[in-house]
Design a protein around this motif. Structure first.
Motif, PDB file in Angstrom:
ATOM      1  N   ARG A   1      13.561  -3.499  10.146  1.00  0.00           N
ATOM      2  CA  ARG A   1      13.585  -1.892  10.520  1.00  0.00           C
ATOM      3  C   ARG A   1      12.952  -1.528  11.739  1.00  0.00           C
ATOM      4  O   ARG A   1      12.299  -0.609  11.862  1.00  0.00           O
ATOM      5  N   LYS A   2      13.207  -2.402  12.859  1.00  0.00           N
ATOM      6  CA  LYS A   2      12.809  -2.187  14.121  1.00  0.00           C
ATOM      7  C   LYS A   2      13.901  -1.289  14.682  1.00  0.00           C
ATOM      8  O   LYS A   2      14.916  -1.648  14.782  1.00  0.00           O
ATOM      9  N   GLU A   3      13.434  -0.094  15.495  1.00  0.00           N
ATOM     10  CA  GLU A   3      14.585   0.828  15.984  1.00  0.00           C
ATOM     11  C   GLU A   3      14.563   0.544  17.617  1.00  0.00           C
ATOM     12  O   GLU A   3      13.491   0.048  18.280  1.00  0.00           O
ATOM     13  N   ARG A   4      15.523   0.751  17.873  1.00  0.00           N
ATOM     14  CA  ARG A   4      15.956   0.342  19.403  1.00  0.00           C
ATOM     15  C   ARG A   4      17.103   1.661  19.876  1.00  0.00           C
ATOM     16  O   ARG A   4      18.043   1.820  19.075  1.00  0.00           O
ATOM     17  N   THR A   5      17.140   1.757  21.011  1.00  0.00           N
ATOM     18  CA  THR A   5      18.059   2.795  21.722  1.00  0.00           C
ATOM     19  C   THR A   5      19.194   1.914  22.457  1.00  0.00           C
ATOM     20  O   THR A   5      18.452   1.164  23.669  1.00  0.00           O
ATOM     21  N   VAL A   6      20.357   2.016  21.943  1.00  0.00           N
ATOM     22  CA  VAL A   6      21.558   1.292  23.195  1.00  0.00           C
ATOM     23  C   VAL A   6      22.393   2.247  23.700  1.00  0.00           C
ATOM     24  O   VAL A   6      23.005   3.136  23.008  1.00  0.00           O
ATOM     25  N   PRO A   7      22.715   2.018  24.889  1.00  0.00           N
ATOM     26  CA  PRO A   7      23.621   2.746  25.711  1.00  0.00           C
ATOM     27  C   PRO A   7      25.189   2.284  25.327  1.00  0.00           C
ATOM     28  O   PRO A   7      25.146   1.226  24.653  1.00  0.00           O
ATOM     29  N   TYR A   8      25.982   3.137  25.524  1.00  0.00           N
ATOM     30  CA  TYR A   8      27.358   2.858  25.476  1.00  0.00           C
ATOM     31  C   TYR A   8      28.369   3.649  26.545  1.00  0.00           C
ATOM     32  O   TYR A   8      27.704   4.654  27.131  1.00  0.00           O
ATOM     33  N   GLY A   9      29.562   3.218  26.701  1.00  0.00           N
ATOM     34  CA  GLY A   9      30.160   3.614  28.043  1.00  0.00           C
ATOM     35  C   GLY A   9      30.946   4.803  27.684  1.00  0.00           C
ATOM     36  O   GLY A   9      31.310   5.163  26.407  1.00  0.00           O
ATOM     37  N   ALA A  10      31.895   5.209  28.709  1.00  0.00           N
ATOM     38  CA  ALA A  10      32.650   6.434  28.502  1.00  0.00           C
ATOM     39  C   ALA A  10      34.016   6.202  27.501  1.00  0.00           C
ATOM     40  O   ALA A  10      34.268   6.992  26.651  1.00  0.00           O
ATOM     41  N   PRO A  11      34.412   5.000  27.451  1.00  0.00           N
ATOM     42  CA  PRO A  11      35.430   4.708  26.338  1.00  0.00           C
ATOM     43  C   PRO A  11      34.977   4.995  24.985  1.00  0.00           C
ATOM     44  O   PRO A  11      35.820   5.494  24.155  1.00  0.00           O
ATOM     45  N   ALA A  12      33.879   4.445  24.795  1.00  0.00           N
ATOM     46  CA  ALA A  12      33.363   4.574  23.495  1.00  0.00           C
ATOM     47  C   ALA A  12      33.119   5.952  23.014  1.00  0.00           C
ATOM     48  O   ALA A  12      33.156   6.357  21.922  1.00  0.00           O
ATOM     49  N   ALA A  13      32.754   6.673  24.248  1.00  0.00           N
ATOM     50  CA  ALA A  13      32.182   8.204  23.971  1.00  0.00           C
ATOM     51  C   ALA A  13      33.211   8.995  23.601  1.00  0.00           C
ATOM     52  O   ALA A  13      33.214   9.637  22.448  1.00  0.00           O
ATOM     53  N   ARG A  14      34.632   8.555  24.241  1.00  0.00           N
ATOM     54  CA  ARG A  14      35.777   9.133  23.931  1.00  0.00           C
ATOM     55  C   ARG A  14      36.386   9.013  22.571  1.00  0.00           C
ATOM     56  O   ARG A  14      36.732   9.923  21.801  1.00  0.00           O
ATOM     57  N   ALA A  15      36.340   7.666  22.214  1.00  0.00           N
ATOM     58  CA  ALA A  15      36.626   7.320  20.846  1.00  0.00           C
ATOM     59  C   ALA A  15      35.828   7.826  19.789  1.00  0.00           C
ATOM     60  O   ALA A  15      36.423   8.298  18.627  1.00  0.00           O
ATOM     61  N   LEU A  16      34.718   8.210  20.084  1.00  0.00           N
ATOM     62  CA  LEU A  16      33.612   8.716  19.149  1.00  0.00           C
ATOM     63  C   LEU A  16      33.975  10.354  18.965  1.00  0.00           C
ATOM     64  O   LEU A  16      33.913  10.809  17.776  1.00  0.00           O
ATOM     65  N   ASP A  17      34.042  10.859  20.149  1.00  0.00           N
ATOM     66  CA  ASP A  17      34.477  12.215  20.043  1.00  0.00           C
ATOM     67  C   ASP A  17      35.629  12.593  19.256  1.00  0.00           C
ATOM     68  O   ASP A  17      35.629  13.233  18.300  1.00  0.00           O
ATOM     69  N   HIS A  18      36.779  11.592  19.288  1.00  0.00           N
ATOM     70  CA  HIS A  18      37.865  11.808  18.709  1.00  0.00           C
ATOM     71  C   HIS A  18      37.941  11.642  17.251  1.00  0.00           C
ATOM     72  O   HIS A  18      38.200  12.606  16.373  1.00  0.00           O
ATOM     73  N   TRP A  19      37.012  10.672  16.943  1.00  0.00           N
ATOM     74  CA  TRP A  19      36.554  10.430  15.510  1.00  0.00           C
ATOM     75  C   TRP A  19      35.766  11.606  14.675  1.00  0.00           C
ATOM     76  O   TRP A  19      36.246  12.018  13.793  1.00  0.00           O
ATOM     77  N   LEU A  20      34.731  12.168  15.511  1.00  0.00           N
ATOM     78  CA  LEU A  20      34.102  13.061  15.001  1.00  0.00           C
ATOM     79  C   LEU A  20      35.139  14.610  15.017  1.00  0.00           C
ATOM     80  O   LEU A  20      34.919  15.222  13.997  1.00  0.00           O
TER      81      LEU A  20
END
Length: 326
Positions: A203-222
């Motif tokens: 249950r250790k929390e961390r913050t991970v970055p992602y790039g523009a292609p993943a951001a676009r794919a996530l936007d389309h999904w949401l």
């Protein structure tokens, strides 16, 4: 013999013991129950991992009992080594023996820490050195083909297609574990900063970055996909199954294997192979080990260092293929 390997990315060997405590003296059965509560309540391990550790420890206690031990304080280094030697004679691999030795050391350390034994016999227990196997990874061009092929199939705007592209992009972009992916909620995404909040092992929390292609794919999904699959009771889950519930790990593994099978020449890997791939490509691109360690959520740098074997091996192969005097 050497000390045990890092085992952060591999679950302990799962055993199928008899009903826990069934053949053990009362003192052993009681300590096994206490250890289970410790693993669940204090270490917050997954049910699968708890079962695996308990299976290993139950096997150890059963073996010690056959040697005449009736109390945890009767456990000694001889009994631990005898237990491992018996399993070695049964043909178990070095990797399995190393993991079981690690399970024994964790157990005896807990016994000593809680005052149930006077000394910790596992502190002197070594492990067979596990063979250094290089994990299969995709080449950068294969990873691109994987996601491009999935994106082509999602051109019809189907919610499942949009979801699959978003999951593949996020797995490759972040290197998160499949359990971390399926546990994500919508609010774990910060699209403004392009980071995702991940709840990892312990249950250790961390913050991970992602790039523009993943951001676009996530936007389309949401924007277009998730709302079509969402049902009453879907809750905040980021990725949904076809029936509207939180997608499970088995469905993600099936997806990854199926999509990778469509990439010519690509090795047959699952979500964990995409994690290996992400780490390898980061290191090959110049990322330092400490940064990759943080991104992957490794407690030990030694776990991250194994990916350098992959990059060194690739460099060696390229040298042999390209240099006239290799």
């Amino acid at each position: 013999m050497t000390t045990g390997p890092a085992v952060e990315d591999v679950a302990p060997t799962e055993a199928q013991p008899q009903e826990l405590g069934e053949v053990l003296p009362e003192s052993f059965a009681g300590v096994l129950g206490s250890y289970e509560r410790h693993l669940v309540a204090e270490r917050d391990l997954t049910p699968h991992t708890v079962r695996a550790y308990l299976g290993d420890v139950a096997g150890l206690l059963e073996h010690a009992h056959r040697l005449g031990a009736t109390h945890p304080d009767d456990l000694d280094l001889r009994a631990l080594r005898s237990w491992l030697a018996k399993q070695h004679s049964m043909g178990l691999t070095r990797t399995t023996l190393a993991r079981r030795a690690t399970a024994a050391r964790v157990f005896t350390a807990w016994l000593a820490r809680t005052g149930q034994v006077t000394t910790d016999p596992g502190a002197a227990l070594g492990s067979p050195k596990a063979p250094q196997t290089l994990p299969a990874v995709l080449g950068a061009d294969e990873a691109e083909q994987l996601i491009r092929a999935a994106a082509d199939l999602a051109d019809d705007g189907s919610p499942v297609g949009l979801r699959d592209v978003a999951m593949l992009e996020l797995l490759y972009a972040t290197g998160i574990r499949v359990g971390e992916l399926t546990g994500l909620d919508v609010d774990d995404l910060d699209d403004g900063r392009r980071v995702v909040r991940v709840l990892g092992k312990g249950r250790k929390e961390r913050t991970v970055p992602y790039g523009a292609p993943a951001a676009r794919a996530l936007d389309h999904w949401l924007d277009r996909g998730r709302r079509q699959l969402a049902r009453e009771g879907s809750g905040p889950a980021l990725f949904l199954g076809a029936r509207g519930g939180r997608i499970d790990q088995r469905a993600v593994r099936t997806l990854v294997h199926r999509r990778i099978a469509e990439v010519p020449g690509a090795p047959d890997i699952g979500p964990h192979g995409l994690r290996h791939t992400a780490a390898t490509h980061l290191l090959e691109g110049g990322a330092d080990l400490r940064s990759v360690q943080e991104l992957l959520g490794h407690a030990s740098l030694a776990t991250t260092q194994r990916y350098t074997h992959v990059t060194t091996d690739r460099l060696r192969r390229a040298y042999r293929q390209a240099h006239p005097r290799a």
